[in-house]
Design a protein around this motif. Structure first.
Motif, PDB file in Angstrom:
ATOM      1  N   UNK A   1      55.310 -10.363  43.404  1.00 22.22           N
ATOM      2  CA  UNK A   1      54.710  -9.678  44.490  1.00 22.22           C
ATOM      3  C   UNK A   1      55.756  -8.486  45.022  1.00 22.22           C
ATOM      4  N   UNK A   2      55.191  -7.476  45.524  1.00 26.41           N
ATOM      5  CA  UNK A   2      56.083  -6.382  45.694  1.00 26.41           C
ATOM      6  C   UNK A   2      56.876  -6.503  46.987  1.00 26.41           C
ATOM      7  N   UNK A   3      58.101  -6.261  46.880  1.00 28.54           N
ATOM      8  CA  UNK A   3      59.356  -6.228  48.029  1.00 28.54           C
ATOM      9  C   UNK A   3      59.816  -7.758  47.885  1.00 28.54           C
TER      10      UNK A   3
ATOM     11  N   UNK B   1      51.574 -19.922  47.780  1.00 26.41           N
ATOM     12  CA  UNK B   1      51.698 -20.026  49.409  1.00 26.41           C
ATOM     13  C   UNK B   1      50.609 -19.677  49.895  1.00 26.41           C
ATOM     14  N   UNK B   2      49.918 -20.133  51.172  1.00 30.36           N
ATOM     15  CA  UNK B   2      48.788 -19.969  51.840  1.00 30.36           C
ATOM     16  C   UNK B   2      48.701 -18.509  52.332  1.00 30.36           C
ATOM     17  N   UNK B   3      47.762 -18.007  52.466  1.00 28.28           N
ATOM     18  CA  UNK B   3      47.421 -16.602  53.278  1.00 28.28           C
ATOM     19  C   UNK B   3      48.090 -16.524  54.568  1.00 28.28           C
ATOM     20  N   UNK B   4      48.139 -17.589  55.138  1.00 31.19           N
ATOM     21  CA  UNK B   4      48.779 -17.420  56.737  1.00 31.19           C
ATOM     22  C   UNK B   4      50.276 -17.197  56.506  1.00 31.19           C
ATOM     23  N   UNK B   5      50.811 -17.709  55.523  1.00 32.28           N
ATOM     24  CA  UNK B   5      52.273 -17.589  55.066  1.00 32.28           C
ATOM     25  C   UNK B   5      52.512 -16.181  54.750  1.00 32.28           C
ATOM     26  N   UNK B   6      51.692 -15.649  53.855  1.00 26.17           N
ATOM     27  CA  UNK B   6      51.829 -14.245  53.432  1.00 26.17           C
ATOM     28  C   UNK B   6      51.942 -13.134  54.793  1.00 26.17           C
TER      29      UNK B   6
ATOM     30  N   UNK C   1      53.768 -17.020  61.387  1.00 22.61           N
ATOM     31  CA  UNK C   1      55.189 -17.308  61.038  1.00 22.61           C
ATOM     32  C   UNK C   1      55.581 -18.641  60.683  1.00 22.61           C
ATOM     33  N   UNK C   2      55.229 -19.666  61.470  1.00 24.51           N
ATOM     34  CA  UNK C   2      55.529 -20.862  61.152  1.00 24.51           C
ATOM     35  C   UNK C   2      55.014 -21.460  59.687  1.00 24.51           C
ATOM     36  N   UNK C   3      53.905 -20.756  59.371  1.00 25.90           N
ATOM     37  CA  UNK C   3      53.272 -21.123  58.079  1.00 25.90           C
ATOM     38  C   UNK C   3      54.356 -20.454  56.812  1.00 25.90           C
ATOM     39  N   UNK C   4      54.723 -19.360  57.091  1.00 23.09           N
ATOM     40  CA  UNK C   4      55.671 -18.721  56.357  1.00 23.09           C
ATOM     41  C   UNK C   4      56.944 -19.412  56.295  1.00 23.09           C
ATOM     42  N   UNK C   5      57.456 -19.875  57.406  1.00 25.07           N
ATOM     43  CA  UNK C   5      58.841 -20.695  57.404  1.00 25.07           C
ATOM     44  C   UNK C   5      58.498 -21.997  56.620  1.00 25.07           C
ATOM     45  N   UNK C   6      57.533 -22.520  56.861  1.00 21.88           N
ATOM     46  CA  UNK C   6      57.111 -24.173  56.029  1.00 21.88           C
ATOM     47  C   UNK C   6      57.381 -23.667  54.612  1.00 21.88           C
ATOM     48  N   UNK C   7      57.158 -22.677  54.007  1.00 22.82           N
ATOM     49  CA  UNK C   7      57.175 -22.430  52.631  1.00 22.82           C
ATOM     50  C   UNK C   7      58.573 -22.342  51.991  1.00 22.82           C
TER      51      UNK C   7
ATOM     52  N   UNK D   1      57.830 -23.588  47.724  1.00 26.28           N
ATOM     53  CA  UNK D   1      56.730 -22.679  47.363  1.00 26.28           C
ATOM     54  C   UNK D   1      56.940 -21.029  47.510  1.00 26.28           C
ATOM     55  N   UNK D   2      57.759 -20.867  48.402  1.00 26.59           N
ATOM     56  CA  UNK D   2      58.471 -19.429  48.635  1.00 26.59           C
ATOM     57  C   UNK D   2      58.774 -18.962  47.347  1.00 26.59           C
ATOM     58  N   UNK D   3      59.644 -19.844  46.850  1.00 24.13           N
ATOM     59  CA  UNK D   3      60.279 -19.345  45.263  1.00 24.13           C
ATOM     60  C   UNK D   3      59.373 -19.021  44.297  1.00 24.13           C
ATOM     61  N   UNK D   4      58.336 -19.933  44.160  1.00 18.93           N
ATOM     62  CA  UNK D   4      57.230 -19.814  43.318  1.00 18.93           C
ATOM     63  C   UNK D   4      56.346 -18.474  43.567  1.00 18.93           C
ATOM     64  N   UNK D   5      56.336 -18.123  44.889  1.00 19.21           N
ATOM     65  CA  UNK D   5      55.513 -16.840  45.231  1.00 19.21           C
ATOM     66  C   UNK D   5      56.605 -15.482  44.743  1.00 19.21           C
TER      67      UNK D   5
END
Length: 332
Positions: free
Chosen positions: A23-25, A196-201, A310-316, A184-188
């Motif tokens: 994914x970009x960025x 990761x779920x859409x909320x985390x993105x 933001x919490x959904x992202x942090x949980x990844x 999960x974030x690393x796999x993304x």
């Protein structure tokens, strides 16, 4: 993917993350593939194993009733789930126990940044009266009386044996192997869009965009390793209180990394914020009410959906599959 030290492969059991279309960025948040060990203390499997035994051994405390792991518990993100950890005298210590996760990359150390290395850092809590309340003279004598420890030190540190310097080297070597596992974030980051779920993105977009959390929580560990005043009401002077005092550092504390952050409540140097929603609201509000000094945060508009994203992202950022078995300690 293997993790390597400067001169040796670190035998940590991480699984490979398949490299797909990224994914970009996200490249700035990619995990490194080596663990930095200093040239004068390269990775050694035996020394790291010895350091782990010492880390979990209450013999390193004056009353032999707590260990390093008492305040840095792997089950709680290498912290403790209370505002202030309890020291050897059964009283709360001065600050919330900081995580030692990914300690090989943390510099300087302590909330106030007063230690430049893990070897230097370890001296503080071991000898502090309100923490482990021990002396290296007593620790050395105690460990020397244990046949297995004596044999380990003589083999791993020939000509030196059990002494303050070798104890600190062993502890620091082990702590540099404490690395957060693949989340999960690393796999993304590596291209798995379903990791990761859409909320985390959406939360990541907020984190790096309008909320500007990334201004301090950057890189793969999500920290700039710098000191900041984040608007907490306190009499603790932070880095400015380190002798000799520096008013420019008053109320500034080390930015912690965010790996496994969901496991590490309560939060902040004083353990004053009980949950991730409370932390995010603190930042969104631009700090605590009534703070008159100039701080490093500006606040941002955030509704409940933003906080949830933001919490959904942090949980990844949490690695849920790494297990840290407690070592079997040598008998007296």
């Amino acid at each position: 993917m293997q993790w390597k030290a400067a001169a040796a492969v670190v035998p940590l059991l991480f699984w490979a993350v398949q490299s797909l279309a990224q994914p970009a960025g996200l490249d700035a948040f990619r995990r490194p593939d080596t663990v930095p060990f200093p040239e004068n203390a390269p990775y050694d499997r035996g020394i790291a194993t010895l350091g782990k035994m010492l880390f979990f051994d209450p013999r390193l405390s004056g009353a032999q009733n707590i260990s390093c792991s008492s305040c840095h518990n792997p089950s709680f993100g290498w912290e403790t789930p209370v505002p202030k950890a309890i020291g050897a005298a059964d009283n709360p210590v001065h600050r919330h126990a900081p995580t030692i996760l990914n300690a090989a990359w943390i510099t300087p150390l302590f909330w106030d940044g007063r230690a430049a290395s893990l070897e230097e850092q370890a001296v503080g809590p071991i000898t502090a009266p309100d923490e482990m309340n021990a002396s290296f003279e007593d620790i050395t004598a105690r460990l020397t009386a244990v046949t297995e420890y004596k044999a380990w030190f003589e083999r791993l540190f020939p000509g030196q044996g059990i002494r303050k310097e070798t104890i600190l080297t062993a502890l620091a070597t082990y702590q540099r192997t404490i690395v957060s596992g693949v989340a999960g974030f690393d796999r993304w980051v590596s291209g798995d869009d379903a990791a990761v779920p859409e909320a985390a993105k959406r939360g990541f977009a907020l984190f790096t965009g309008r909320a500007n959390c990334v201004s301090c929580h950057s890189g793969w560990m999500f920290t700039d390793n710098k000191m900041h005043d984040i608007g907490l009401p306190a009499s603790d002077l932070g880095s400015g209180g380190v002798s000799p005092q520096d008013p420019a550092g008053y109320f500034r504390f080390k930015t912690p990394g965010l790996r496994n952050i969901a496991l590490r409540a309560p939060y902040m140097h004083d353990g004053s914020l009980p949950s991730l929603p409370a932390v995010l609201r603190h930042y969104a509000d631009g700090g605590a009410a009534g703070i008159e000094r100039q701080t490093d945060i500006e606040g941002f508009a955030a509704n409940e959906g933003d906080i949830a994203d933001l919490i959904a992202f942090l949980e990844t950022l949490t690695d849920n599959e790494t297990n840290v078995p407690t070592p079997i300690l040598p008998a007296n």
